[in-house]
Enzyme design. Sequence first.
Site, PDB file in Angstrom:
ATOM      1  N   THR A   1      -6.834   9.659   9.088  1.00 25.95           N
ATOM      2  CA  THR A   1      -7.662   8.454   9.081  1.00 25.95           C
ATOM      3  C   THR A   1      -7.263   7.489  10.198  1.00 25.95           C
ATOM      4  OG1 THR A   1      -6.179   7.444   7.494  1.00 25.95           O
ATOM      5  CG2 THR A   1      -8.128   8.550   6.606  1.00 25.95           C
TER       6      THR A   1
ATOM      7  N   LYS B   1       0.844  -1.192   0.000  1.00 26.18           N
ATOM      8  CA  LYS B   1       0.000   0.000   0.000  1.00 26.18           C
ATOM      9  C   LYS B   1       0.884   1.247   0.000  1.00 26.18           C
ATOM     10  CE  LYS B   1      -1.816  -1.970   3.537  1.00 26.18           C
ATOM     11  NZ  LYS B   1      -2.572  -2.308   4.761  1.00 26.18           N
TER      12      LYS B   1
ATOM     13  N   GLY C   1      -7.818   3.129  10.848  1.00 24.26           N
ATOM     14  CA  GLY C   1      -8.410   1.836  10.494  1.00 24.26           C
ATOM     15  C   GLY C   1      -8.490   1.536   9.014  1.00 24.26           C
ATOM     16  N   THR C   2      -7.875   2.384   8.185  1.00 22.70           N
ATOM     17  CA  THR C   2      -7.968   2.182   6.733  1.00 22.70           C
ATOM     18  C   THR C   2      -7.391   0.826   6.307  1.00 22.70           C
ATOM     19  OG1 THR C   2      -7.763   4.539   6.435  1.00 22.70           O
ATOM     20  CG2 THR C   2      -7.355   3.205   4.503  1.00 22.70           C
ATOM     21  N   GLY C   3      -6.208   0.484   6.867  1.00 25.36           N
ATOM     22  CA  GLY C   3      -5.562  -0.783   6.495  1.00 25.36           C
ATOM     23  C   GLY C   3      -6.397  -1.985   6.917  1.00 25.36           C
ATOM     24  N   CYS C   4      -6.987  -1.906   8.116  1.00 20.54           N
ATOM     25  CA  CYS C   4      -7.823  -3.015   8.606  1.00 20.54           C
ATOM     26  C   CYS C   4      -8.999  -3.246   7.659  1.00 20.54           C
ATOM     27  CB  CYS C   4      -8.397  -2.697  10.001  1.00 20.54           C
ATOM     28  SG  CYS C   4      -7.157  -2.388  11.256  1.00 20.54           S
TER      29      CYS C   4
HETATM   30  N1  PLP Z   1      -6.154  -1.011  16.894  1.00 26.49           N
HETATM   31  C1  PLP Z   1      -6.190  -2.185  16.304  1.00 26.49           C
HETATM   32  C2  PLP Z   1      -6.861  -3.320  17.022  1.00 26.49           C
HETATM   33  C3  PLP Z   1      -5.621  -2.352  15.054  1.00 26.49           C
HETATM   34  O1  PLP Z   1      -5.652  -3.560  14.447  1.00 26.49           O
HETATM   35  C4  PLP Z   1      -4.992  -1.246  14.411  1.00 26.49           C
HETATM   36  C5  PLP Z   1      -4.386  -1.368  13.101  1.00 26.49           C
HETATM   37  O2  PLP Z   1      -4.294  -2.410  12.507  1.00 26.49           O
HETATM   38  C6  PLP Z   1      -4.976  -0.035  15.068  1.00 26.49           C
HETATM   39  C7  PLP Z   1      -5.556   0.036  16.312  1.00 26.49           C
HETATM   40  C8  PLP Z   1      -4.326   1.172  14.508  1.00 26.49           C
HETATM   41  O3  PLP Z   1      -4.994   1.685  13.420  1.00 26.49           O
HETATM   42  P1  PLP Z   1      -4.441   3.026  12.800  1.00 26.49           P
HETATM   43  O4  PLP Z   1      -2.971   2.848  12.656  1.00 26.49           O
HETATM   44  O5  PLP Z   1      -5.136   3.142  11.482  1.00 26.49           O
HETATM   45  O6  PLP Z   1      -4.809   4.115  13.737  1.00 26.49           O
END
Ligand code: PLP
Length: 283
Positions: free
Chosen positions: A216, A177, A218-221
């Site tokens: 943002t 990505k 949670g985009t990757g999740c």
């Molecule tokens: N919390 C959980 C349970 C996650 O799996 C993730 C990312 O995979 C995050 C927090 C962090 O997300 P972000 O880096 O998009 O804030």
Amino acid sequence: MAEIYSAVKTALTIAGSDPSGGAGIQADLKAFAGSGVYGLSVLAALTAQNSLGVHQTWPLTGEQLRAQLAALIADYPIHAIKTGMLASADAVNALADLLPSCPLVIDPVMRASLGSELLSSAGLSAARTRLWPKATLLTPNIPEAEVILGVSIHSVNDMLRSAQAFFDFDVPAVLLKGGHLLRAMGGQSDECNDLLLIKDAAGPIWLNSKRMAKKTHGTGCVYSALIAARLALGLPLVQACQSAHAALQKALARAQPIGQLQRASPDLFSADYIKADYDPARC
Ligand code: PLP
């Protein structure tokens, strides 16, 4: 065990809990539902977090993961799986012993964008050797690829070289990505280009979009969950990634900032809420 027939397609997320709803298990289940797929979940860790960041994490034990997964496998068909935050080597090893055979999207979540560790270094080693060879697709972002490969990624050519290097881990396909390339290019690009590279395929496939000026979460999740949902529905890998990419762009365009840091999580539903003929008296 007898074959269990069901017209319903299911996808399973094995990931961490995000009580703020924008990432992790909670976001994955929304992505599955928004894709028309029945969502199953195995919790790998608890977190305490909000828009300001991940404050604390509590990994679950391998035994706890095994029990959750065994209960699902014994009773439901599982058409695709995604893994997110796995936290520990114990969790990774438990999964590697028990994962059913179906399309597997591995999001190699290592660190939250605001800094907290979401996978130990022992967990990463275990994942590389025991889990990644089972993957259909690995979905690293640029900071994750840089740590895993020990390289710096500053250009499209670096992305191509790095994606290729993942094949050394017995991974059959990589979606690298490109969202973080902006930082590497000194803030020049207004595009966000993701690279899909499949071993033995004719060439690279680029999934391009305009960059959105949003903070943002949670985009990757959500991206990996949308891909897993489409694999569960039977789409081939390339179409699953293209369709998930398009769905993510729509969900990001709708995403509303929330919390003190005003971070927006992909929103797969609000258009339906707004369209709904909502009568509170009937609820
Ligand atoms: N919390 C959980 C349970 C996650 O799996 C993730 C990312 O995979 C995050 C927090 C962090 O997300 P972000 O880096 O998009 O804030």
